[in-house]
Design a protein around this motif. Structure first.
Motif, PDB file in Angstrom:
ATOM      1  N   GLN A 285     -33.510-122.161 -29.209  1.00  0.00           N
ATOM      2  CA  GLN A 285     -32.263-121.424 -29.074  1.00  0.00           C
ATOM      3  C   GLN A 285     -32.154-120.808 -27.680  1.00  0.00           C
ATOM      4  O   GLN A 285     -31.116-120.870 -27.045  1.00  0.00           O
ATOM      5  N   HIS A 286     -33.235-120.182 -27.200  1.00  0.00           N
ATOM      6  CA  HIS A 286     -33.216-119.515 -25.900  1.00  0.00           C
ATOM      7  C   HIS A 286     -33.754-120.466 -24.841  1.00  0.00           C
ATOM      8  O   HIS A 286     -34.900-120.887 -24.892  1.00  0.00           O
TER       9      HIS A 286
ATOM     10  N   GLY B 285     -39.016-116.458 -22.024  1.00  0.00           N
ATOM     11  CA  GLY B 285     -39.436-115.330 -22.863  1.00  0.00           C
ATOM     12  C   GLY B 285     -40.941-115.323 -23.106  1.00  0.00           C
ATOM     13  O   GLY B 285     -41.568-116.377 -23.234  1.00  0.00           O
ATOM     14  N   LYS B 286     -41.521-114.133 -23.162  1.00  0.00           N
ATOM     15  CA  LYS B 286     -42.973-113.976 -23.349  1.00  0.00           C
ATOM     16  C   LYS B 286     -43.508-114.658 -24.596  1.00  0.00           C
ATOM     17  O   LYS B 286     -44.635-115.126 -24.619  1.00  0.00           O
ATOM     18  N   THR B 287     -42.704-114.697 -25.633  1.00  0.00           N
ATOM     19  CA  THR B 287     -43.167-115.284 -26.891  1.00  0.00           C
ATOM     20  C   THR B 287     -43.406-116.784 -26.765  1.00  0.00           C
ATOM     21  O   THR B 287     -44.014-117.385 -27.643  1.00  0.00           O
ATOM     22  N   ARG B 288     -42.949-117.384 -25.697  1.00  0.00           N
ATOM     23  CA  ARG B 288     -43.100-118.821 -25.487  1.00  0.00           C
ATOM     24  C   ARG B 288     -44.367-119.174 -24.715  1.00  0.00           C
ATOM     25  O   ARG B 288     -44.583-120.339 -24.383  1.00  0.00           O
ATOM     26  N   PHE B 289     -45.213-118.190 -24.411  1.00  0.00           N
ATOM     27  CA  PHE B 289     -46.398-118.432 -23.574  1.00  0.00           C
ATOM     28  C   PHE B 289     -47.284-119.548 -24.131  1.00  0.00           C
ATOM     29  O   PHE B 289     -47.596-120.511 -23.429  1.00  0.00           O
ATOM     30  N   ASN B 290     -47.706-119.436 -25.374  1.00  0.00           N
ATOM     31  CA  ASN B 290     -48.616-120.439 -25.944  1.00  0.00           C
ATOM     32  C   ASN B 290     -47.988-121.828 -25.967  1.00  0.00           C
ATOM     33  O   ASN B 290     -48.643-122.824 -25.650  1.00  0.00           O
TER      34      ASN B 290
END
Length: 156
Positions: free
Chosen positions: A49-50, A64-69
């Motif tokens: 979505q982002h 976004g930070k949540t996408r690091f892994n």
């Protein structure tokens, strides 16, 4: 400028290996720098979505930070290696008995760095008589991650 600062700048500016910069602030996004010839970023944004935000430089993005892994895994799959630049704080370990010792004999993990210094340096958290810990100042480190042949990608 320290040698470490110069190394970080050199890693960020090189164009052969992708780089991800994890910043420390809660609202700060990942900064991504892609290798030369990689103007498209659809391999990381597909089905999400982002979408990544692109800047004037066609090789520089924010995510976004949540996408690091996800990004690390996909970059390793695509390029085989990746630089990660991230903040860290070194943990020091010692013992109250060591800091208050009177002689020169030290068997503590601090290797004598805090032997007999007392509590004047501050910041120590005593877990017990045999173990104390404290965190150093925030610093930035860089590591090169390389996809090992035959290692399956972790599914999350």
């Amino acid at each position: 400028m320290s040698n470490n600062d110069q190394r970080l700048r050199d890693v960020w500016k090189q164009r052969e290996v992708p780089v991800v910069l994890r910043r420390g602030g809660p609202d700060e996004k990942l900064r991504i720098r892609l290798p030369a010839g990689e103007e498209k970023f659809d391999w990381i944004s597909s089905g999400r979505q982002h979408q990544p935000e692109r800047f004037d430089d066609p090789h520089y993005w924010e995510l976004g930070k949540t996408r690091f892994n996800d990004f690390v895994e996909q970059a390793l799959d695509r390029f085989g290696k990746l630089y990660v630049i991230q903040p860290y704080r070194e943990q020091e370990k010692c013992a109250r008995a060591c800091r208050h010792a009177k002689g020169h004999d030290c068997n503590c993990s601090c290797m004598g760095a805090h032997h007999g210094t007392g509590d004047g340096l501050g910041g120590w958290f005593d877990i017990g008589d045999a173990f104390s810990t404290r965190w150093g100042d925030r610093a930035v480190a860089c590591r090169l991650m390389i996809r090992r042949p035959g290692v399956e990608r972790t599914k999350q």
